[in-house]
Structure formats: structure tokens, C-alpha cells
Design an enzyme around this catalytic site. Structure first.
Site, mmCIF file in Angstrom:
data_model
loop_
_atom_site.group_PDB
_atom_site.id
_atom_site.type_symbol
_atom_site.label_atom_id
_atom_site.label_comp_id
_atom_site.label_asym_id
_atom_site.label_seq_id
_atom_site.Cartn_x
_atom_site.Cartn_y
_atom_site.Cartn_z
ATOM 1 N N LYS A 116 0.692 -1.801 0.527
ATOM 2 C CA LYS A 116 -0.068 0.401 -0.121
ATOM 3 C C LYS A 116 1.156 1.199 0.265
ATOM 4 C CE LYS A 116 -4.008 -2.669 2.086
ATOM 5 N NZ LYS A 116 -4.522 -2.191 2.722
ATOM 6 N N GLU A 200 -3.496 6.924 8.257
ATOM 7 C CA GLU A 200 -4.009 8.563 7.158
ATOM 8 C C GLU A 200 -5.033 9.155 7.905
ATOM 9 O OE1 GLU A 200 -4.737 6.252 3.630
ATOM 10 O OE2 GLU A 200 -6.835 5.528 4.524
ATOM 11 N N HIS A 235 -15.924 -4.983 7.915
ATOM 12 C CA HIS A 235 -15.232 -4.474 6.199
ATOM 13 C C HIS A 235 -15.577 -5.840 5.260
ATOM 14 C CE1 HIS A 235 -13.457 -1.200 8.196
ATOM 15 N NE2 HIS A 235 -11.953 -2.367 9.131
ATOM 16 N N ARG A 292 -7.043 -8.478 -8.308
ATOM 17 C CA ARG A 292 -7.386 -9.741 -9.293
ATOM 18 C C ARG A 292 -8.514 -9.833 -9.851
ATOM 19 N NH1 ARG A 292 -10.469 -9.704 -4.715
ATOM 20 N NH2 ARG A 292 -9.393 -8.823 -3.055
HETATM 21 P P1 ADP Z 1 -7.701 -3.718 3.863
HETATM 22 O O1 ADP Z 1 -7.148 -4.249 2.575
HETATM 23 O O2 ADP Z 1 -7.552 -4.883 4.787
HETATM 24 O O3 ADP Z 1 -9.355 -4.326 3.234
HETATM 25 P P2 ADP Z 1 -8.857 -1.842 2.854
HETATM 26 O O4 ADP Z 1 -7.542 0.141 2.498
HETATM 27 O O5 ADP Z 1 -8.940 -1.927 1.353
HETATM 28 O O6 ADP Z 1 -7.630 -2.373 4.207
HETATM 29 O O7 ADP Z 1 -9.743 -0.523 4.012
HETATM 30 C C1 ADP Z 1 -10.801 -1.700 3.962
HETATM 31 C C2 ADP Z 1 -11.889 -0.975 4.678
HETATM 32 O O8 ADP Z 1 -11.893 0.355 6.218
HETATM 33 C C3 ADP Z 1 -12.551 0.051 3.126
HETATM 34 O O9 ADP Z 1 -14.013 -0.226 3.070
HETATM 35 C C4 ADP Z 1 -13.721 1.431 4.653
HETATM 36 O O10 ADP Z 1 -14.727 0.391 5.127
HETATM 37 C C5 ADP Z 1 -12.805 1.088 5.982
HETATM 38 N N1 ADP Z 1 -11.501 2.078 5.424
HETATM 39 C C6 ADP Z 1 -10.207 2.246 5.629
HETATM 40 N N2 ADP Z 1 -9.581 3.048 5.339
HETATM 41 C C7 ADP Z 1 -10.473 4.510 6.169
HETATM 42 C C8 ADP Z 1 -10.397 5.674 5.763
HETATM 43 N N3 ADP Z 1 -8.772 6.632 5.657
HETATM 44 N N4 ADP Z 1 -11.253 6.064 6.444
HETATM 45 C C9 ADP Z 1 -12.520 5.530 6.846
HETATM 46 N N5 ADP Z 1 -12.586 4.099 6.923
HETATM 47 C C10 ADP Z 1 -10.934 3.350 6.024
#
Ligand code: ADP
Length: 451
Positions: A116, A200, A235, A292
Site C-alpha cells: 500500500k 491516514e 469490512h 485480481r
Molecule cells: P484491507 O486491504 O485490509 O481490506 P482497505 O484499505 O481496503 O483495507 O480498507 C478496508 C475498509 O476499511 C474500507 O472499505 C473502509 O470501510 C475502511 N477504511 C479504510 N480506510 C479508511 C479511512 N481512511 N477512513 C475510513 N474508513 C476506512
């Protein structure tokens, strides 16, 4: 084109890939664990090879066993599906070093986008909107506190190698941040062997909107518009739809263009998804890239008429996309509900066991992707998703009406499933108005538990 491919996966996605290959005139080889000997993907493939015991580490994650099966069956390529080894750049490298094509992007773009922090560096160059946050990894508490005070609380701590929501922590003040940074690091180190974390801004209310990308090995990249996946629990997505019901044309254009710029900057080919969070002001921020095919790809296939899995196979064989952005049009609305073998009345406890009755819905606008059938035993070893019900209609209102009647036709017994939860959601006033965010389902479940 390939003569024979191996599917390094199980469940509905293995069935989906076998169907695509067969329509392309390609022979299929299924691999399976001992727990999956009676699964539909094993029956449907031209050949099936048992590669190990029920735990995924012994079978679907066992690279030497999968490569041996591929060599024994003399396949040209391997499709990894989603989950398991799909985003493992090392596996892709092993496949290609054995002269077996990996049906996915290049090893380099997988490694680049799978991290990431590196993904964000590439996105910054491509001018993709991102959350305010740390520049790269944060090394210690003092640096973390400095970043958090600059961007303002609440903040989210994430693992560079993260996935599946692991290694994430939310902090509301300095004290919480100091302890969260240590636990997030320890969790990331244990889960991914990489303790790098970054910070973030945490958005309190947002929608999850993602863009489907397709590219070939000749430098062509197109988007297939967006999906809204805000209906989540822990999630994990429960319902996905396309297009996003609240996006205006300008935001849609900007969002999709950002995704294409990032894909081009990463030298991307095959199918991929660029995930964003969208706030109330219609600003969007990059979350991550999935290198993917996604579980929810059928809603995009419905609204664009593009077969994403067949395109992945054709592109891996070196073919050109054969269409440009101008050829992709949005038609109607589509929605997918994920049906899991879980009991929504008992905190979503997994409900493996034998399915005695499996009466499926059909009729206009209905697609069902599943590996189950009457008499099938859902093993306890894997993900609990047993079916995806997809509806396509000219409007969202008609989609919901068709989804309601399709869910009413669907009988899975005696095991418990999430069908009753989806039936409730399809009559929920806020969901019908598309007035939801990523915390909507959890808020609703919490209210119900209290009331
Ligand atoms: P992973 O790779 O573990 O799935 P992601 O970065 O895709 O992690 O985030 C998964 C979920 O976490 C998102 O769909 C959202 O619901 C929540 N999330 C991630 N980053 C943020 C953020 N900056 N603010 C609010 N919710 C977040």
C-alpha cells in the site's frame, strides 16, 4: 490461445472460470482438497486433481502441490481466482518460471500495487486523490503523533502489506495513537511478516466506490465504470451494485479517469480494481488496488456486457482487448447479494453442513453463481460464501423488486444463511433511497441488538 488451464481455487469462482474457459474452447483442470471432493467445480472440470488435506495451507495455498498438478496435467496457464494465491506475486513468478502463464497482471505490478505504501507513491505521481497522511511508513510514536496532529484526529493506522481489514486501528487522540501504533505493527508483523504501518485521515462517513479496470499487454487500459460496495459488515462486503446510485456524471468521470491513470502508471494489464472512499462532498480518496478478479465482478458484467473472466484469459494469452473506452456503455442497474452459510440471528456464526434443499431462483434478470446443489455438504474449512445472486434491470427500483422476488424463491435448508438478512435490507427505507455509508449495516445490526 491456451489449450488447457488449471484453476487454483474452489467454490463459485472456480465454477465461473470453468464456464468461461469452456465457452472459449479451453480444457479445464480443477484442483481440490479432500474436503472438496464432491464440490461442483470438481464435477464440472474436464479433469480434477486432489492436492491435499482440508486446511488451505495443505491444498489451495500449497504452491509446490499446485505446480505439480499443473505439470502432471500439462496445462498452459493457471487462473488463481480471488483469495488464496491470487495476489501472491511470488506464486505468479513461480508459475511463469515454470513456463506456465499466470492469468493476471505482471509480477512487477502485483508487487508494486500490493504494497500500500508503494501503491500510494505511484498514485501520487499519477495525481490520484489520496487521504492526507504520513509520507510512507511511520517509524516511531513521536513521528506518528506529529502526523496525526497535522492532519487532525481521528486517524487510521494501516499495514503496508494489509488485507482483509487486518492490522488496521483507529485512533482519536495522542494516547490512543501511541498504543495503537504498537499493536498494529505487531499484528501486521505476525500476519504478513512486514510490520510497516502508515497513517491516514479516518473518514467518519463515506461510501465505498471502486472502479473496474481491464488492460492488455499492448498498453491498452479501459475502465468498466464503478461499483458501490458500501453495504459491509466487518469490512466484508454484503451487497454490491453498479453503477453507484449517488454519483453525478462529472464525479464518475473523474473517478474512473483517476483509476485508469493509476493502472497506466503501474503498467497494469488483466482485470483489476481501484478502490476509493467517497465522502458527502463527493470528494474521493484512494484506498487500495486489488490485482485480481473481484467477487462482485458480475454486476459490472451485467451493466457493460463485457465478460471479465474471458477477457482475463484472452489478455493472458497475449490478445488485445479488442475494444476501446468508446465501446463501453453503461446499461441499466445491477446488484449482487452474497449469500453466506452464517446465522444472522446468532452473530453470523458459520453454519457448515449438508444442504438438503437447494431450490434456486430464475426468470428475467436473474443470475446465480454458486458451487452448491441439493445434497452438497458445505465444509467448515473455508470462506462461508455459498452463492451470489445477481439481478440486472433497467432501473435500481426494478432491481430491488426483482431481488425481493428472487430471494423469496430461493430455499436453502436446513443450514442457516444470510437470505433473511438480505430480505430485510431489500425493504429498508434508507437502503431503498440509497442513503447509506460503510457503517450502515453495522449500525442497523447494533440498533436491532439493543431494541
Ligand atoms: P484491507 O486491504 O485490509 O481490506 P482497505 O484499505 O481496503 O483495507 O480498507 C478496508 C475498509 O476499511 C474500507 O472499505 C473502509 O470501510 C475502511 N477504511 C479504510 N480506510 C479508511 C479511512 N481512511 N477512513 C475510513 N474508513 C476506512
Amino acid at each position: 490461445m491456451f489449450t488447457r488451464i488449471l484453476i487454483a481455487n474452489r467454490g463459485e469462482i472456480a465454477v465461473r472460470i470453468i464456464r468461461a474457459a469452456r465457452e472459449l474452447g479451453i480444457e479445464t483442470v480443477a484442483v481440490h482438497s479432500t474436503a472438496d471432493a464432491t464440490s461442483r467445480h470438481v464435477k464440472l472440470a474436464d479433469r480434477a486433481i486432489c492436492i491435499g488435506g482440508p486446511p488451505a495451507a495443505e491444498s489451495y495455498l500449497n504452491i509446490p502441490h499446485i505446480i505439480s498438478a499443473a505439470e502432471v496435467a500439462n496445462v498452459d496457464a493457471i487462473h488463481p481466482g480471488y483469495g488464496f494465491l491470487a495476489e501472491n506475486a511470488h506464486f505468479a513468478e513461480v508459475c511463469r518460471s515454470c513456463n506456465i502463464e499466470f492469468i493476471g497482471p505482471s509480477v512487477e505490478s502485483m508487487a508494486l500495487l500490493g504494497d500500500k505504501i508503494k501503491c500510494k507513491e505511484t498514485a501520487a505521481k499519477a495525481k490520484v486523490p489520496m487521504f492526507p497522511g504520513s509520507k510512507g511508513a511511520v517509524e516511531d510514536e513521536a513521528e506518528a503523533v506529529k502526523v496525526a496532529r497535522r492532519i487532525g484526529y481521528p486517524v487510521i493506522i494501516k499495514a503496508a502489506a494489509g488485507g482483509g481489514g487486518r492490522g488496521m486501528r483507529i485512533a482519536h487522540n495522542d494516547l490512543g495513537l501511541r498504543s495503537a501504533i504498537h499493536s498494529a505493527r505487531a499484528e501486521a508483523e505476525a500476519a504478513f511478516g512486514n510490520g510497516s504501518v502508515f497513517i491516514e485521515k479516518f473518514l467518519e462517513s463515506a461510501r465505498h466506490v471502486e472502479v473496474q479496470i481491464l488492460g492488455d499487454q499492448h498498453g491498452n487500459v479501459v475502465h468498466l465504470f464503478e461499483r458501490d460496495c458500501s453495504m459491509q459488515r466487518r469490512h466484508q462486503k454484503l451487497i454490491e451494485e453498479a453503477p453507484c446510485p449517488v454519483l453525478d456524471e462529472q464525479t464518475r468521470h473523474d473517478l474512473c479517469a483517476s483509476a485508469v491513470r493509476l493502472a497506466k502508471a503501474a503498467g497494469y494489464f488483466s482485470a483489476g480494481t481501484v478502490e476509493f472512499l467517497l465522502d458527502k462532498k463527493k470528494d474521493f480518496y484512494l484506498l487500495e488496488v486489488n490485482t485480481r478478479v473481484q467477487v462482485e465482478h458480475p454486476v459490472t458484467e451485467a451493466i457493460t456486457g463485457v465478460d471479465i473472466v474471458k477477457t482475463q484469459i484472452r489478455v493472458a494469452a497475449g490478445e488485445k482487448l479488442g475494444f476501446t473506452q468508446k465501446d463501453i456503455h453503461l446499461a441499466g442497474h445491477a446488484m449482487e447479494v452474497r449469500i453466506n452459510a452464517e446465522d444472522p440471528e446468532r452473530r453470523f456464526a458459520p453454519c457448515p453442513g449438508t444442504i438438503e434443499h437447494f431450490d434456486i431462483p430464475g426468470g428475467p434478470g436473474v443470475r446465480l453463481d454458486t458451487h452448491c446443489y441439493g445434497g452438497y455438504r458445505v465444509p467448515p474449512n473455508y470462506d462461508s460464501m455459498i452463492a451470489k445472486l445477481i439481478v440486472h434491470q433497467p432501473t435500481r427500483k426494478l432491481v430491488i423488486a426483482t431481488m425481493r422476488r428472487a430471494l423469496a424463491e430461493f430455499t436453502i435448508a436446513p443450514i442457516k444463511t444470510t437470505i433473511p438478512l438480505h430480505q430485510q435490507l431489500m425493504t429498508n427505507g434508507d437502503f431503498i433511497k440509497a442513503d447509506v455509508d460503510i457503517h450502515f449495516v453495522e449500525r442497523l445490526l447494533a440498533e436491532r441488538a439493543e431494541g
